[in-house]
Design a protein around this motif. Structure first.
Motif, PDB file in Angstrom:
ATOM      1  N   GLY A 105      71.422  59.145  64.392  1.00  0.00           N
ATOM      2  CA  GLY A 105      70.392  60.212  63.980  1.00  0.00           C
ATOM      3  C   GLY A 105      70.661  61.517  64.431  1.00  0.00           C
ATOM      4  O   GLY A 105      71.643  61.716  65.134  1.00  0.00           O
ATOM      5  N   GLU A 106      69.695  62.360  64.462  1.00  0.00           N
ATOM      6  CA  GLU A 106      70.069  63.859  64.585  1.00  0.00           C
ATOM      7  C   GLU A 106      69.898  63.943  65.983  1.00  0.00           C
ATOM      8  O   GLU A 106      69.194  63.276  66.747  1.00  0.00           O
ATOM      9  CB  GLU A 106      69.217  64.749  64.028  1.00  0.00           C
ATOM     10  N   GLU A 107      70.272  64.914  66.791  1.00  0.00           N
ATOM     11  CA  GLU A 107      70.055  65.390  68.166  1.00  0.00           C
ATOM     12  C   GLU A 107      69.220  66.554  68.070  1.00  0.00           C
ATOM     13  O   GLU A 107      69.382  67.501  67.417  1.00  0.00           O
ATOM     14  CB  GLU A 107      71.380  65.791  68.905  1.00  0.00           C
ATOM     15  N   ASP A 108      68.119  66.504  68.844  1.00  0.00           N
ATOM     16  CA  ASP A 108      67.226  67.618  68.811  1.00  0.00           C
ATOM     17  C   ASP A 108      66.248  67.593  69.784  1.00  0.00           C
ATOM     18  O   ASP A 108      66.306  66.720  70.874  1.00  0.00           O
ATOM     19  CB  ASP A 108      66.358  67.861  67.422  1.00  0.00           C
ATOM     20  N   ILE A 109      65.563  68.543  70.010  1.00  0.00           N
ATOM     21  CA  ILE A 109      64.612  68.621  71.458  1.00  0.00           C
ATOM     22  C   ILE A 109      63.474  67.733  71.391  1.00  0.00           C
ATOM     23  O   ILE A 109      63.140  67.687  72.827  1.00  0.00           O
ATOM     24  CB  ILE A 109      64.236  70.283  71.463  1.00  0.00           C
ATOM     25  N   ARG A 110      63.212  67.135  70.370  1.00  0.00           N
ATOM     26  CA  ARG A 110      62.107  65.955  70.346  1.00  0.00           C
ATOM     27  C   ARG A 110      62.800  64.985  71.393  1.00  0.00           C
ATOM     28  O   ARG A 110      62.103  64.329  72.019  1.00  0.00           O
ATOM     29  CB  ARG A 110      61.704  65.617  68.965  1.00  0.00           C
ATOM     30  N   GLY A 111      63.823  64.844  70.739  1.00  0.00           N
ATOM     31  CA  GLY A 111      64.634  63.742  71.422  1.00  0.00           C
ATOM     32  C   GLY A 111      64.657  64.004  73.066  1.00  0.00           C
ATOM     33  O   GLY A 111      64.590  63.055  73.973  1.00  0.00           O
ATOM     34  N   ALA A 112      64.914  65.161  73.590  1.00  0.00           N
ATOM     35  CA  ALA A 112      64.964  65.489  74.817  1.00  0.00           C
ATOM     36  C   ALA A 112      63.554  65.316  75.748  1.00  0.00           C
ATOM     37  O   ALA A 112      63.486  64.660  76.627  1.00  0.00           O
ATOM     38  CB  ALA A 112      65.238  67.011  74.778  1.00  0.00           C
ATOM     39  N   TYR A 113      62.315  65.816  74.812  1.00  0.00           N
ATOM     40  CA  TYR A 113      60.973  65.645  75.393  1.00  0.00           C
ATOM     41  C   TYR A 113      60.678  64.121  75.477  1.00  0.00           C
ATOM     42  O   TYR A 113      60.310  63.850  76.653  1.00  0.00           O
ATOM     43  CB  TYR A 113      60.112  66.491  74.520  1.00  0.00           C
ATOM     44  N   CYS A 114      60.876  63.328  74.514  1.00  0.00           N
ATOM     45  CA  CYS A 114      60.586  62.008  74.256  1.00  0.00           C
ATOM     46  C   CYS A 114      61.215  61.154  75.264  1.00  0.00           C
ATOM     47  O   CYS A 114      60.625  60.350  76.062  1.00  0.00           O
ATOM     48  CB  CYS A 114      60.539  61.441  72.871  1.00  0.00           C
TER      49      CYS A 114
END
Lengths: 458, 543
Positions: free
Chosen positions: A175-184
C-alpha cells in the motif's frame, strides 16, 4: 445576543466569481439561518445556541453499530471505523459502552490476521487505519477480554514489515506510504507497549540495532510540511487539515511536544495556516486553503490547537526552562486560545446537528449525518470545551514507546465570562493525542506494561 | 397370482395424472367398465390436496361410513365388500386365510371390482409442503401442480446433464479416452456455452421452485473448481452489513482464490466485478495489481481500463494508488526511450485534465500528479502550462497553486533535494524566484482576498531567502489609511494586512506591526482574534 460576526458576511470580499467563490457563498447562505437562530426545529438559548440533542445522537450511534443495510457495501473495507467512530462518540456523550465489550472483541477477532494487524473485515489485508480503529475500539470498551484479542507479537512483526527506510510507514503491504501510517503506527506502538526493535524482515532493517520503528519518523513528518505551513498527506502534496493532526499527534508520541514540535516543524507557519482554517461567519474549520468548512475538521484542525498550545506553554520547572525556551524558538505562550472556541462551538451546535428525528452529526447543513462526522464533530466540541495542559515532564525522555506516561491533564471546567453553551452540554474530555478518554488510554497501556513486566513481551 | 384388481392411482406428484374420476390411468379394469358406486367423486377436485382425499376415499369404499358409525352400521353386502378390501390390500392378512378362502376373496373382489391398491396413509393437507412464497402446495390446482411437477422434472434433467458435463470436462482434463470411440475426450467450446445456458435455466428454475438463488459464479462452469469461502462472522458482530447476494458471492470466491494465490484472467475479471460494486475495497485492488504483474499483462491496457473506472468513481482513492503501482512497474520498461516517456506523460496529462475537470481539487489526483512528475521527470513547460490553465480557470484553486510550487521548487535541476518547503534554497536561481513572485502578484490583483497567491508569495520569498520587506510596496497597495479612523481605513485584503504586520515586525517597526494586528483582530478578521493577539505577543518576544 448573537455577535454580528456570525450573522454577517465578512468585511472583505472580492467581486471576482469562480467555482470556489460560488461554493463558498452557497455554504455561507446555507449556514446563516442556523447561525442566526432561525431554524424552527431548534430551541435556542439566550446566546442563540441550541442544546445538544444527546438522545437522538445516542440512538443514531447505537444504530450505526447494529446491522447495516446493503447500501453500506461501500463501507465493507472500513467496518472497524464504524466501531471506533460510534463507540468514541457514544463515550463522549457520556454513554457507558462497556456492554459492547464481548461484541467488539468478537468482531475484532474475526478481522485479525495471523500475520498481524486487523483488516477492514474477515480475510481482508491488515491495514494501518483499520488496525488503529480496532485498537481504539478495544480500548474504549476496555477490559482484559478486549485487550487479549490483540496478538501483539504478530502486530509488532507486521509493523516492522511496513516500516520504510525513509522513516515512514506503509499503510498496508503493497500500500501507500503516508502520514496516516506514521500517526497510526505511533498510536498502536505506544498503546500496546510494543518493542521498538526491528525484525530482519523489515525493509528498514540495517543489519544492526542502529535503527528502530521510530527512527526517521519525525523527519518523515517534517517532509510533509508544505510551503503554506500546513501538512500534506505525503511529501510534495497540498496542506490538508486531517494530516496536520496526524503530524502533531505522531510527534507528540515520539517525544515531549515542547521539544519535538519546534524541532521538526516551522511552528509560526503552521499556526498561521491552522488559524486560517477558521472562517466567519460559519465559525467552523475548513481542511485546506479556499475549501469549505466541514464539521469533521473540528477535530482534525481543532484538535491541533491543544498540541500547539502545549508546545508553546512554558515548562514549570526552572531547570527545564532554558532548554524549553530555546526549543520553543522564542515563541510566546498562548494566553487564551489561538482560535475562536465560540465560533467553533456555534458552528457545531447550530450547523452540525441533524435536527430531524434521524439524529447524528454532519459535515454542514444540507448533508446527511454519519458516524464519521458524529465522532469528529464531537471530538472537536470536546477539545473546544475542555482545556488540557502538558505538565512538566522533561525528565522522562519521552514516550519512545516505553509507555512513559505523557503528562497530559485536563483542567476542571473554567467558569468563563460568557459561556454560550448550556452547562449540561459539556462533552466528556478526550486525550489530545489518542482521542479517547484519558482513563481508557491509561487502562490499556498499563495493562500491557504490567503484563510485560511480569513475563516479557516475547 | 392374484387377479388384477382395479387399482386406485397413486397420488404421487411426479406422476402427472389427470383427475381420476374415470380412472384412465389405472391398469385395465379386469371385469367391467362399471365403477364402484361409492367411489364416484361428487365434484372434480379444485386442489391437489382435495384430489388426494377423493382418491383415498375411492380406494376405500365404505370406509368413511364405517369410521363414522362402525362396521355394523353398514349393509351386509357393504360389510363384505369392506372386509374383502382389507384382505385384498394386505398380504399379511391373506396369509392367514386358507386357499379356499383366498379364492373366494379374489372372486368377490373381481366381481365387486374392489380396489386392490390404495394409498397407505390418509392424506393430510400439510404433507405437500410449502412453496417459496410460503403457500401450501396442497392448495394448488391440479393444473398448477402439474406445471410445477413438469418444472421439477426439467430441473432434474438439467442437473443430470450438468453432472454429465462436469464428468466430460474432468475426463478431458485427465486426457482419458472415450470408451466407445477410443478417441481422447474433448470438451468443445459450444459445450461450455451450452452448460452456461443450462445453468441459467437451472438458476431460474431453482429460484422459481425453491426460492434458492444460484449466484453468478455458481452458474459459471469456469468457477466450478473453486470452493467459495463464505463470510463466517459471529452472530453478535457489530456494524455487520446485510450484503446483497451478488456481492457476498463474489467476495466468497475472492477469498478462495486469494487463499490459493491464484493469478489468472478469471481472477482479474473477478476483481473488476467486485470493484464495480465496491471500489473502496483496498484488498481487492492490491490483489488485482498482483494479478497484472504475475501475468505480465500490458500496463497501458490496464491504465485504459482504469481511466473509465476513475471517471465513474471520482471520490475513490484506491484507484490512484493502483495507478501509482502500475506506473512504478511500467516506467522501467520505457525509461530508456525518451519518446515513449513523453508520449506516456502526455497521455497521463490528458487524462488528468479530464478527471480534474470533474473535480478540480481532488486531493488524491493531485497527489498522484506530483508523484508522476517526480517519476517521469516531467518538470518542464507542458506540466507548468497545464497547471497554469487550471489557475486561470479558477484562481482560487489552491491545489493547483500547491502543485505549481512543487513543480518549480522541487525541480531537481535547480533545487537542493531534502530542503524543507518552508526553508530557503540557495540553489533556486534568482530569475525563477522573480518570475514566481511576479506570477503570484499578477494573480493577486484578480481577487486580492484570495489567500492562495498570498501563501504562494510568502512561500516563494522564503525559498528565495528574500526579505518580506521586498514586497512591502505591493502589500501596501491593498491597505489604506490604517488606524486613521473608520471612514478612512480601507482594507482590500486581510492577507495583505497580515503580511504587512510581518514586514513591520521584520523591520522592527513594532508599533506599526501591532496596529496592523490589532486592526485585524478588531475589525478585518475577527474570527482569528486569538491568533492575532498571540502574534502581538510575538512582537514583544521578537523586539
Amino acid at each position: 445576543m448573537i455577535p454580528d460576526l456570525f450573522t454577517q458576511l465578512p468585511p472583505v470580499r472580492d467581486d471576482l466569481e469562480t467555482d470556489t467563490s460560488e461554493a463558498q457563498d452557497e455554504t455561507v447562505e446555507a449556514c446563516l439561518p442556523f447561525l442566526a437562530g432561525q431554524d424552527d426545529l431548534f430551541e435556542y438559548n439566550e446566546h442563540g445556541v441550541p442544546r445538544i440533542n444527546r438522545e437522538k445522537h445516542i440512538k443514531f450511534l447505537h444504530n450505526s453499530l447494529g446491522r447495516l443495510p446493503g447500501g453500506f457495501v461501500a463501507a465493507d473495507a472500513s467496518r472497524p471505523w464504524f466501531l471506533y467512530w460510534s463507540l468514541s462518540a457514544l463515550t463522549m456523550l457520556g454513554e457507558d459502552v462497556s456492554h459492547y465489550r464481548e461484541a467488539v472483541a468478537e468482531t475484532a477477532r474475526g478481522m485479525q490476521n495471523d500475520t498481524g494487524g486487523f483488516g477492514g473485515g474477515g480475510r481482508q489485508l491488515s491495514h494501518m487505519a483499520t488496525t488503529y480503529a480496532v485498537v481504539l475500539a478495544l480500548a474504549l470498551v476496555g477490559g482484559e477480554e478486549a485487550f487479549e484479542v490483540i496478538d501483539r507479537k504478530a502486530m509488532w512483526k507486521w509493523l516492522c514489515s511496513l516500516k520504510q527506510p525513509d522513516g515512514g510507514f506503509q499503510v498496508c503491504m503493497g500500500g501507500e506510504e503516508d502520514i496516516r501510517g506514521a500517526y497510526c503506527a505511533a498510536v498502536i506502538i505506544s498503546l500496546l507497549n510494543l518493542p521498538l526493535g526491528l525484525t530482519p524482515e523489515s525493509p528498514a532493517w540495517t543489519g544492526d540495532s542502529s535503527s528502530n520503528l521510530f527512527t526517521g519518523l519525525a523527519r518523515y513528518v517534517r517532509r510533509c510540511q508544505t510551503f503554506e505551513g500546513g501538512i500534506s498527506g505525503q511529501p510534495d502534496a497540498e496542506a490538508h487539515g486531517a494530516y496536520a493532526f496526524c503530524a502533531l499527534g505522531c510527534l507528540a508520541l515520539l517525544d515531549n511536544p515542547r521539544r519535538i514540535i519546534p524541532r521538526y516543524l516551522n511552528v509560526p507557519r503552521l499556526i498561521s495556516w491552522l488559524s486560517s482554517r477558521q472562517y466567519a461567519p460559519e465559525g467552523g474549520f475548513s481542511g485546506r486553503t479556499n475549501k469549505l468548512v466541514d464539521g469533521c475538521y473540528s477535530h482534525w484542525v481543532g484538535g491541533c490547537f491543544p498540541l500547539i498550545e502545549a508546545c508553546l506553554s512554558p515548562a514549570a520547572s526552572a531547570s527545564a526552562g532554558q532548554v524549553d525556551n530555546s526549543a520553543r524558538a522564542g515563541l510566546p505562550p498562548v494566553s487564551e486560545s489561538l482560535f475562536s472556541k465560540e465560533g467553533l462551538i456555534r458552528y457545531i451546535l447550530c450547523c452540525c446537528q441533524d435536527q430531524t428525528k434521524r439524529g447524528g452529526l454532519r459535515d454542514k447543513p444540507g448533508r446527511l449525518s454519519d458516524a464519521y462526522h458524529s465522532c469528529y464533530v464531537l471530538s472537536g466540541l470536546s477539545s473546544a470545551q475542555n482545556q488540557w495542559v502538558l505538565a512538566d515532564s522533561d525528565d522522562d525522555k519521552s514516550a519512545t514507546g516505553t509507555a512513559a506516561d505523557p503528562a497530559w491533564t485536563v483542567l476542571p471546567p473554567l467558569e468563563e465570562d460568557v459561556q454560550i453553551f448550556d452547562k449540561r452540554d459539556r462533552i466528556r474530555p478526550i486525550h489530545p493525542v489518542y482521542a479517547i478518554p484519558d482513563e481508557n488510554q491509561r487502562a490499556i497501556r498499563s495493562y500491557f506494561l504490567e503484563k510485560d513486566s511480569e513475563g516479557g513481551f516475547l | 397370482m392374484p387377479p388384477k384388481g382395479k387399482a386406485a392411482p397413486k397420488p404421487k406428484g411426479s406422476e402427472a395424472n389427470k383427475p381420476s374420476s374415470t380412472s384412465t390411468s389405472a391398469p385395465p379394469p379386469p371385469a367391467s367398465t362399471t365403477s364402484t358406486p361409492s367411489s364416484v367423486p361428487s365434484t372434480s377436485p379444485s386442489t391437489v390436496s382435495e384430489r388426494s382425499q377423493q382418491r383415498f376415499d375411492e380406494s376405500r369404499p365404505n370406509e368413511a361410513a364405517r369410521e363414522k358409525s362402525g362396521l355394523s352400521s353398514l349393509a351386509p353386502a357393504e360389510q363384505v365388500a369392506w372386509i374383502s378390501s382389507q384382505f385384498a390390500r394386505s398380504s399379511a392378512a391373506r396369509a392367514r386365510l386358507g386357499t379356499k378362502a383366498q379364492r373366494e376373496l379374489w372372486r368377490h373382489v373381481n366381481e365387486a371390482s374392489l380396489p386392490v391398491r390404495a394409498p397407505k396413509t390418509k392424506p393430510s393437507p400439510g404433507s405437500w409442503g410449502k412453496d417459496r412464497a410460503g403457500q401450501h402446495i396442497g392448495g394448488y390446482t391440479p393444473a398448477r401442480f402439474d406445471d410445477r411437477a413438469a418444472k421439477r422434472i426439467t430441473l432434474t434433467a438439467l442437473e443430470i446433464a450438468s453432472r454429465a458435463f462436469k464428468d466430460t470436462r474432468e475426463r478431458a482434463r485427465k486426457g482419458l479416452l472415450d470408451p466407445l470411440s477410443k478417441e481422447p475426450v474433448v470438451l468443445a467450446e459450444n459445450e461450455i456455452d451450452q452448460e452456461k445456458n443450462r445453468r441459467r435455466q437451472m438458476a431460474a428454475l431453482r429460484r422459481e421452485l425453491y426460492g434458492q438463488t444460484m449466484g453468478q459464479f455458481e452458474q459459471d462452469p469456469e468457477w466450478d473448481d473453486v470452493v467459495p469461502i463464505p463470510q463466517d462472522e459471529p452472530e453478535m458482530a457489530l456494524a455487520a452489513i446485510a450484503y446483497p447476494a451478488s456481492y457476498a458471492e463474489a467476495i466468497s470466491y475472492l477469498r478462495a482464490v486469494m487463499q490459493k494465490k491464484e493469478y489468472s484472467p478469471r481472477c482479474l475479471r473477478l476483481t473488476e466485478h467486485i470493484i464495480s460494486m465496491n471500489p473502496a475495497h483496498y484488498t481487492v485492488w492490491l490483489y488485482r495489481a498482483s494479478n497484472i504483474f504475475a501475468m505480465k499483462l500490458l500496463i497501458p491496457d490496464e491504465i485504459e481500463w482504469l481511466n473509465e473506472v476513475a471517471l465513474e468513481h471520482l471520490k475513490n482513492y484506491q484507484i490512484w494508488h493502483h495507478r501509482h503501482l502500475l506506473v512504478d512497474n511500467y516506467y522501467p520498461s520505457i525509461a530508456d526511450d525518451a519518446d515513449k516517456v513523453s508520449q506516456f506523460a502526455a497521455s497521463e496529462r490528458a487524462f488528468l485534465a479530464a478527471i480534474l475537470a470533474h473535480d478540480t481539487k481532488n486531493y488524491h489526483v493531485w497527489s498522484y500528479r506530483s508523484y508522476l512528475v517526480g517519476k517521469l521527470g516531467t518538470w518542464g513547460a507542458d506540466e507548468l502550462a497545464a497547471v497554469e490553465a487550471m489557475i486561470t480557470d479558477d484562481v482560487r484553486n489552491n491545489s493547483a497553486w500547491s502543485h505549481r510550487f512543487f513543480l518549480v521548487f522541487s525541480n531537481p535541476a535547480h533545487s537542493t533535494p531534502g530542503t524543507a518547503a518552508t526553508d530557503p534554497d540557495p540553489a533556486v536561481p534568482r530569475d525563477i524566484v522573480d518570475r514566481e513572485l511576479q506570477y503570484a502578484m499578477v494573480k493577486t490583483y484578480l481577487a486580492p482576498q484570495n489567500q492562495s497567491p498570498w501563501n504562494y508569495l510568502k512561500g516563494v520569498l522564503a525559498k528565495g531567502g528574500r526579505r518580506l520587506a521586498s514586497v512591502e510596496a505591493f502589500a501596501a497597495e491593498f491597505v489604506a489609511g490604517l488606524g486613521e479612523g473608520e471612514e478612512v481605513e480601507q482594507v482590500r485584503s486581510t492577507h495583505a494586512l497580515d503580511l504587512l504586520a510581518e514586514i513591520y515586525a521584520e523591520k522592527r517597526e513594532k508599533e506599526k506591526a501591532d496596529l496592523a494586528l490589532r486592526r485585524l483582530a478588531e475589525k478585518w478578521d475577527r474570527i482569528r482574534v486569538g491568533y492575532w493577539e498571540w502574534r502581538r505577543k510575538c512582537l514583544d518576544v521578537e523586539g
